[in-house]
Design a protein around this motif. Structure first.
Motif, PDB file in Angstrom:
ATOM      1  N   ARG A 106       0.844  -1.201   0.000  1.00 53.05           N
ATOM      2  CA  ARG A 106       0.000   0.000   0.000  1.00 53.05           C
ATOM      3  C   ARG A 106       0.880   1.252   0.000  1.00 53.05           C
ATOM      4  O   ARG A 106       1.922   1.281   0.638  1.00 53.05           O
ATOM      5  N   VAL A 107       0.412   2.266  -0.692  1.00 53.02           N
ATOM      6  CA  VAL A 107       1.082   3.554  -0.669  1.00 53.02           C
ATOM      7  C   VAL A 107       0.070   4.627  -0.268  1.00 53.02           C
ATOM      8  O   VAL A 107      -1.096   4.598  -0.699  1.00 53.02           O
ATOM      9  N   TYR A 108       0.504   5.540   0.587  1.00 56.05           N
ATOM     10  CA  TYR A 108      -0.317   6.670   1.013  1.00 56.05           C
ATOM     11  C   TYR A 108       0.514   7.934   0.856  1.00 56.05           C
ATOM     12  O   TYR A 108       1.691   7.961   1.217  1.00 56.05           O
ATOM     13  N   PHE A 109      -0.106   8.984   0.313  1.00 62.64           N
ATOM     14  CA  PHE A 109       0.657  10.217   0.192  1.00 62.64           C
ATOM     15  C   PHE A 109      -0.259  11.427   0.295  1.00 62.64           C
ATOM     16  O   PHE A 109      -1.473  11.351   0.050  1.00 62.64           O
ATOM     17  N   SER A 110       0.347  12.534   0.675  1.00 63.19           N
ATOM     18  CA  SER A 110      -0.374  13.802   0.767  1.00 63.19           C
ATOM     19  C   SER A 110       0.577  14.936   0.417  1.00 63.19           C
ATOM     20  O   SER A 110       1.796  14.760   0.387  1.00 63.19           O
ATOM     21  N   VAL A 111       0.000  16.098   0.132  1.00 61.02           N
ATOM     22  CA  VAL A 111       0.776  17.286  -0.241  1.00 61.02           C
ATOM     23  C   VAL A 111       0.206  18.496   0.491  1.00 61.02           C
ATOM     24  O   VAL A 111      -0.972  18.544   0.816  1.00 61.02           O
ATOM     25  N   GLN A 112       1.067  19.472   0.725  1.00 61.95           N
ATOM     26  CA  GLN A 112       0.601  20.696   1.376  1.00 61.95           C
ATOM     27  C   GLN A 112      -0.246  21.550   0.440  1.00 61.95           C
ATOM     28  O   GLN A 112      -1.212  22.176   0.850  1.00 61.95           O
ATOM     29  N   LYS A 113       0.137  21.596  -0.830  1.00 59.18           N
ATOM     30  CA  LYS A 113      -0.579  22.391  -1.823  1.00 59.18           C
ATOM     31  C   LYS A 113      -1.138  21.470  -2.894  1.00 59.18           C
ATOM     32  O   LYS A 113      -0.434  20.591  -3.398  1.00 59.18           O
ATOM     33  N   LEU A 114      -2.396  21.698  -3.262  1.00 57.34           N
ATOM     34  CA  LEU A 114      -3.081  20.809  -4.199  1.00 57.34           C
ATOM     35  C   LEU A 114      -2.924  21.227  -5.657  1.00 57.34           C
ATOM     36  O   LEU A 114      -3.426  20.549  -6.549  1.00 57.34           O
ATOM     37  N   ASP A 115      -2.211  22.337  -5.902  1.00 58.44           N
ATOM     38  CA  ASP A 115      -2.143  22.891  -7.253  1.00 58.44           C
ATOM     39  C   ASP A 115      -1.584  21.908  -8.278  1.00 58.44           C
ATOM     40  O   ASP A 115      -2.092  21.804  -9.407  1.00 58.44           O
ATOM     41  N   PHE A 116      -0.532  21.193  -7.909  1.00 63.86           N
ATOM     42  CA  PHE A 116       0.096  20.278  -8.852  1.00 63.86           C
ATOM     43  C   PHE A 116      -0.839  19.118  -9.193  1.00 63.86           C
ATOM     44  O   PHE A 116      -0.938  18.705 -10.347  1.00 63.86           O
ATOM     45  N   LEU A 117      -1.506  18.574  -8.177  1.00 63.94           N
ATOM     46  CA  LEU A 117      -2.443  17.472  -8.414  1.00 63.94           C
ATOM     47  C   LEU A 117      -3.600  17.933  -9.298  1.00 63.94           C
ATOM     48  O   LEU A 117      -4.081  17.188 -10.153  1.00 63.94           O
ATOM     49  N   ARG A 118      -4.034  19.168  -9.086  1.00 60.70           N
ATOM     50  CA  ARG A 118      -5.129  19.711  -9.912  1.00 60.70           C
ATOM     51  C   ARG A 118      -4.672  19.880 -11.357  1.00 60.70           C
ATOM     52  O   ARG A 118      -5.389  19.475 -12.293  1.00 60.70           O
TER      53      ARG A 118
END
Length: 288
Positions: free
Chosen positions: A158-170
């Motif tokens: 399993r992999v879990y990840f998060s980011v501080q800013k969502l701009d790149f994912l958007r």
């Protein structure tokens, strides 16, 4: 070279640790980083993660697959180097056509059998599967069995990840406009994972604020570790100080509920940061 003379090949999106790659002659086929001025680079060959991050204020580039010719050349070079076959471990087919392209080229190889494994994952979680591929090959696992062994292992990774800013994912279309707007206004940080069936990004948890998002990642890893009892772990982030802090936290919390066989820590390749940004924090857990 292992006694079976089976090469282990992967793509740069698996983030397999560089020291492991060098020690075991893992062949890494780089994804490409492309800019609007027409320049194109091979990740880790003629452009580094630091190069890409430095240029983020000017432009967020795009990525593209390695060409079939590049893949074929890698297979042929392995043959010239004395290998008689190969196992190829790729990032999720649900996120990239890399796996499909590897399979296409593999079918064209004559007298050089190639087994292609879809990890249904990305980053260092896929890298854990690469590392197990090496261990299996070096232990003498036949090539015609290794695909099913690694496929089963991928189902326990399993992999879990998060980011501080969502701009790149958007920008990369990894999250919807609605998730982006709600997250930005309410400071909601989604913790993402790759779903088990297709290996596409789905939201595992939602947390309000960055600190709580990191806490949620640790809890998710602990839940899986408790279920499996014996695990390999990985923590990756661009920030070395944060990486060390998270490694200590993961070791403490997982160690209370499961046996930790190995804990890998590493940075993040440029082709992943292009889609997530430099604040990405990823954690992986693999049941063994």
């Amino acid at each position: 070279m292992n006694e079976q003379r089976i090469a282990v090949i992967t793509d740069s999106g698996t983030d397999t640790p560089a020291d492991f790659v060098a020690a075991h002659d893992v062949r890494v086929i780089p994804l490409r980083i492309n800019y609007s001025d027409g320049s194109s680079y091979e990740n880790g060959v003629d452009i580094t993660t630091e190069d890409v991050v430095r240029r983020f204020d000017e432009e967020i580039p795009s990525t593209s697959l390695p060409s079939p010719m590049k893949i074929r050349d890698t297979f042929e070079q392995a043959r010239r180097d004395g290998y008689v076959g190969a196992v190829v471990v790729t990032i999720s087919s649900g996120l990239s056509a890399t796996n499909e392209t590897m399979n296409m080229v593999a079918r064209q190889m004559e007298d050089f059998p190639v087994v292609v494994v879809d990890t249904k994952s990305i980053g260092v979680a896929a890298g854990l599967v690469v590392m197990e591929a090496v261990r299996q090959v070096e232990a003498g696992m036949p090539l015609d069995r290794i695909g099913s062994v690694l496929g089963a292992l991928s189902e326990r990774t399993r992999v879990y990840f998060s980011v501080q800013k969502l701009d790149f994912l958007r920008k990369g279309g990894r999250i919807s406009e609605a998730v982006y707007r709600v997250g930005s206004v309410l400071n909601i940080k989604p913790v993402l994972m790759c779903d088990e069936r297709e290996g596409k990004y789905v939201i595992a948890k939602k947390a309000r604020g960055w600190s709580r998002a990191l806490d949620a990642q640790v809890r998710l890893v602990v839940e899986n570790a408790r279920q499996w009892g014996r695990v390999r772990l990985a923590v990756c982030t661009y920030d070395p100080a944060l990486r060390d802090e998270l490694v200590a936290r993961v070791r403490e919390h997982v160690g209370a509920v499961a046996e930790i066989v190995e804990l890998v820590s590493c940075g993040i390749s440029a082709d992943l940061l292009v889609h997530t940004g430099p604040t990405l924090v990823g954690m992986a857990v693999q049941g063994i």
